[in-house]
Write an enzyme that holds these catalytic residues in place. Structure first.
Site, PDB file in Angstrom:
ATOM      1  N   CYS A 208       0.873  -1.174   0.000  1.00  0.00           N
ATOM      2  CA  CYS A 208       0.000   0.000   0.000  1.00  0.00           C
ATOM      3  C   CYS A 208       0.910   1.223   0.000  1.00  0.00           C
ATOM      4  CB  CYS A 208      -0.891   0.019   1.235  1.00  0.00           C
ATOM      5  SG  CYS A 208      -2.203   1.262   1.139  1.00  0.00           S
TER       6      CYS A 208
ATOM      7  N   CYS B 264       0.017   4.136   1.606  1.00  0.00           N
ATOM      8  CA  CYS B 264      -0.359   5.119   2.643  1.00  0.00           C
ATOM      9  C   CYS B 264       0.719   5.346   3.699  1.00  0.00           C
ATOM     10  CB  CYS B 264      -1.679   4.755   3.290  1.00  0.00           C
ATOM     11  SG  CYS B 264      -1.613   3.294   4.333  1.00  0.00           S
TER      12      CYS B 264
ATOM     13  N   LYS C  12     -12.548  -4.347   1.932  1.00  0.00           N
ATOM     14  CA  LYS C  12     -11.925  -3.526   2.965  1.00  0.00           C
ATOM     15  C   LYS C  12     -12.796  -2.302   3.199  1.00  0.00           C
ATOM     16  CE  LYS C  12      -7.797  -0.997   4.180  1.00  0.00           C
ATOM     17  NZ  LYS C  12      -6.379  -0.808   3.941  1.00  0.00           N
TER      18      LYS C  12
ATOM     19  N   ARG D 143      -3.107   3.393  12.434  1.00  0.00           N
ATOM     20  CA  ARG D 143      -2.642   4.633  11.794  1.00  0.00           C
ATOM     21  C   ARG D 143      -1.689   5.394  12.712  1.00  0.00           C
ATOM     22  NH1 ARG D 143      -8.215   6.163   8.545  1.00  0.00           N
ATOM     23  NH2 ARG D 143      -8.197   4.247   7.296  1.00  0.00           N
TER      24      ARG D 143
ATOM     25  N   ARG E 223     -10.726   7.993   3.582  1.00  0.00           N
ATOM     26  CA  ARG E 223     -10.524   6.959   2.560  1.00  0.00           C
ATOM     27  C   ARG E 223     -11.837   6.460   1.987  1.00  0.00           C
ATOM     28  NH1 ARG E 223      -5.550   4.721   5.752  1.00  0.00           N
ATOM     29  NH2 ARG E 223      -4.216   6.436   5.118  1.00  0.00           N
TER      30      ARG E 223
ATOM     31  N   GLU F 207     -16.880  -7.117  -4.878  1.00  0.00           N
ATOM     32  CA  GLU F 207     -15.437  -6.837  -4.762  1.00  0.00           C
ATOM     33  C   GLU F 207     -14.638  -8.139  -4.747  1.00  0.00           C
ATOM     34  OE1 GLU F 207     -13.671  -4.144  -4.789  1.00  0.00           O
ATOM     35  OE2 GLU F 207     -14.934  -2.452  -4.203  1.00  0.00           O
TER      36      GLU F 207
ATOM     37  N   LYS G  81     -11.987  -7.216   5.953  1.00  0.00           N
ATOM     38  CA  LYS G  81     -11.345  -6.370   6.961  1.00  0.00           C
ATOM     39  C   LYS G  81     -12.204  -5.157   7.249  1.00  0.00           C
ATOM     40  CE  LYS G  81      -7.429  -3.344   7.374  1.00  0.00           C
ATOM     41  NZ  LYS G  81      -6.512  -2.596   6.608  1.00  0.00           N
TER      42      LYS G  81
ATOM     43  N   TYR H 226      -3.311  -9.324  16.096  1.00  0.00           N
ATOM     44  CA  TYR H 226      -2.276  -8.909  17.039  1.00  0.00           C
ATOM     45  C   TYR H 226      -2.294  -9.800  18.284  1.00  0.00           C
ATOM     46  CZ  TYR H 226      -2.516  -5.007  13.870  1.00  0.00           C
ATOM     47  OH  TYR H 226      -2.511  -4.257  12.718  1.00  0.00           O
TER      48      TYR H 226
HETATM   49  C1  PBG Z   1      -3.112   0.018   4.751  1.00  0.00           C
HETATM   50  C2  PBG Z   1      -3.511  -0.810   5.905  1.00  0.00           C
HETATM   51  C3  PBG Z   1      -4.246  -0.391   7.009  1.00  0.00           C
HETATM   52  C4  PBG Z   1      -4.364  -1.502   7.843  1.00  0.00           C
HETATM   53  C5  PBG Z   1      -3.700  -2.549   7.233  1.00  0.00           C
HETATM   54  N1  PBG Z   1      -3.197  -2.110   6.023  1.00  0.00           N
HETATM   55  C6  PBG Z   1      -4.735   0.946   7.391  1.00  0.00           C
HETATM   56  C7  PBG Z   1      -5.736   1.665   6.613  1.00  0.00           C
HETATM   57  O1  PBG Z   1      -6.360   1.184   5.673  1.00  0.00           O
HETATM   58  O2  PBG Z   1      -5.902   2.828   6.958  1.00  0.00           O
HETATM   59  C8  PBG Z   1      -5.084  -1.493   9.138  1.00  0.00           C
HETATM   60  C9  PBG Z   1      -4.830  -2.630  10.021  1.00  0.00           C
HETATM   61  C10 PBG Z   1      -5.267  -2.431  11.414  1.00  0.00           C
HETATM   62  O3  PBG Z   1      -6.008  -1.488  11.769  1.00  0.00           O
HETATM   63  O4  PBG Z   1      -4.856  -3.255  12.221  1.00  0.00           O
HETATM   64  N2  PBG Z   1      -1.764  -0.118   4.458  1.00  0.00           N
END
Ligand code: PBG
Length: 325
Positions: A120, A122, A196, A206, A218, A234, A249, A314
């Site tokens: 990603c 971001c 997602k 974040r 987003r 999707e 997710k 986690y």
């Molecule tokens: C984007 C990504 C995110 C998470 C995993 N990959 C953050 C987002 O979409 O803002 C979130 C995972 C989590 O909250 O544990 N690279």
């Protein structure tokens, strides 16, 4: 009253009976443990909003991966937190980027570990959005695809066993699949974050990845929590584009989506028990308001029961210890 109730009551009396007839099995082999990597040396920094989860520097991450593997957890997913961010997110596809170095370090320390690389933009863009922006400040889908494909190849070159695009750009699975195929990585599977949602449950992540968008949100590219039929579309598209594993997710607020995806497609399905879901349990546990361990296990069982084959969590290490005891 009726027969069935009485029968279950007999089988509930003893733990050994309950175990014998339990419908859902949870194994340490179902877990994928997320790991955060940072530049620097001898660093192990706890993430304030995620007690028990750390950012590791590359020289320390191998040891943590080894400990994880010794608990029986077969896979990790790696997130890199770069030192410098820029509008183009160049750190994402740098050969010596943080995620590339972390993948190498983990494969070096524990070659048997399945190392999944999250893809990603971001974490790497100065504006915190998941792609390259147009002059108007909107994400440019097609320009972003090229960067994602380049990033995926660079992570495969670093030794990643699987690529996991989490950006939600249209067409990214196909773009990554063909880039991998063209560069000699046709054996590397893609696990796509297919459904997602634009979720407030990502808050602590974040913080951890310093990836909150600098402006806006987003919702332009992530899904509306009110929709579930859309999730099926999707998933279908990602499978057509070549995804090997699809993901839903977050997990907990979307158990219905997990169940529907499993029933409709019957493909390997992962669910991401995200940061906010973890932090809620940790915080309430710390306050003494809930029994943290029991709630954790109940959550993990519920995700499995809903239909997930794999759980990114986690809690993986804590749950592994409980499952082994
Ligand atoms: C984007 C990504 C995110 C998470 C995993 N990959 C953050 C987002 O979409 O803002 C979130 C995972 C989590 O909250 O544990 N690279």
């Amino acid at each position: 009253m009726g027969f069935p109730t009485v029968r279950m009551r007999r089988l509930r009396r003893l733990k050994s009976f309950r175990d014998m007839v339990a419908e859902t099995q949870l194994s340490v082999k179902d877990f994928i443990y997320p790991m955060f990597a940072v530049f620097g040396r001898s660093k192990k920094e706890e993430i304030p909003s995620m007690p028990g989860i750390y950012r590791y520097s590359v020289d320390c991450i191998g040891e943590e991966a080894r400990e994880t593997f010794q608990l029986g957890i077969p896979a990790v997913i790696v997130f890199g937190i770069p030192e410098h961010k820029d509008p183009e997110g160049t750190g994402a596809y740098d050969k010596n980027g943080i995620a590339q170095q972390a993948v190498m370090a983990i494969k070096d320390a524990v070659p048997e570990m399945i190392v999944i690389a999250d893809v990603c933009m971001c974490e790497y863009t100065s504006h915190g959005h998941c792609g390259i922006l147009t002059e108007k400040g909107e994400v440019d889908n097609d320009k972003t695809l090229e960067k994602l494909a380049t990033t995926a190849v660079s992570l495969a070159e670093a030794g990643a066993d699987m690529i996991a695009p989490s950006d939600m750009m249209d067409g990214r699975v196909a773009a990554i699949r063909s880039a991998l195929d063209e560069t000699g990585f046709s054996h590397v599977p893609v696990m796509s974050y297919a459904a997602k949602y634009a979720s407030a449950f990502y808050g602590p992540f974040r913080d951890a990845a310093e990836s909150a968008p600098a402006f806006g949100d987003r919702r332009g590219y992530q899904m509306d929590p009110r929709n579930a039929d859309e999730a099926l579309r999707e998933v279908e598209l990602d499978l057509e584009e070549g995804a090997d594993i699809v993901m839903v997710k977050p997990a907990l607020a979307y158990l219905d989506v997990i169940r529907r995806v499993k029933e409709k497609f019957g493909v390997p399905l992962a669910a991401y028990n995200v940061s906010g879901e973890y932090s809620l349990v940790k915080a309430a546990g710390k306050m003494g308001w809930i029994d943290e361990e029991k709630v954790m296990m109940e959550i993990l069982y519920s995700i499995k029961r809903a239909g997930a084959d794999l759980i990114l969590t986690y809690f993986a290490k804590d749950a592994a210890r409980i499952l082994a005891s």
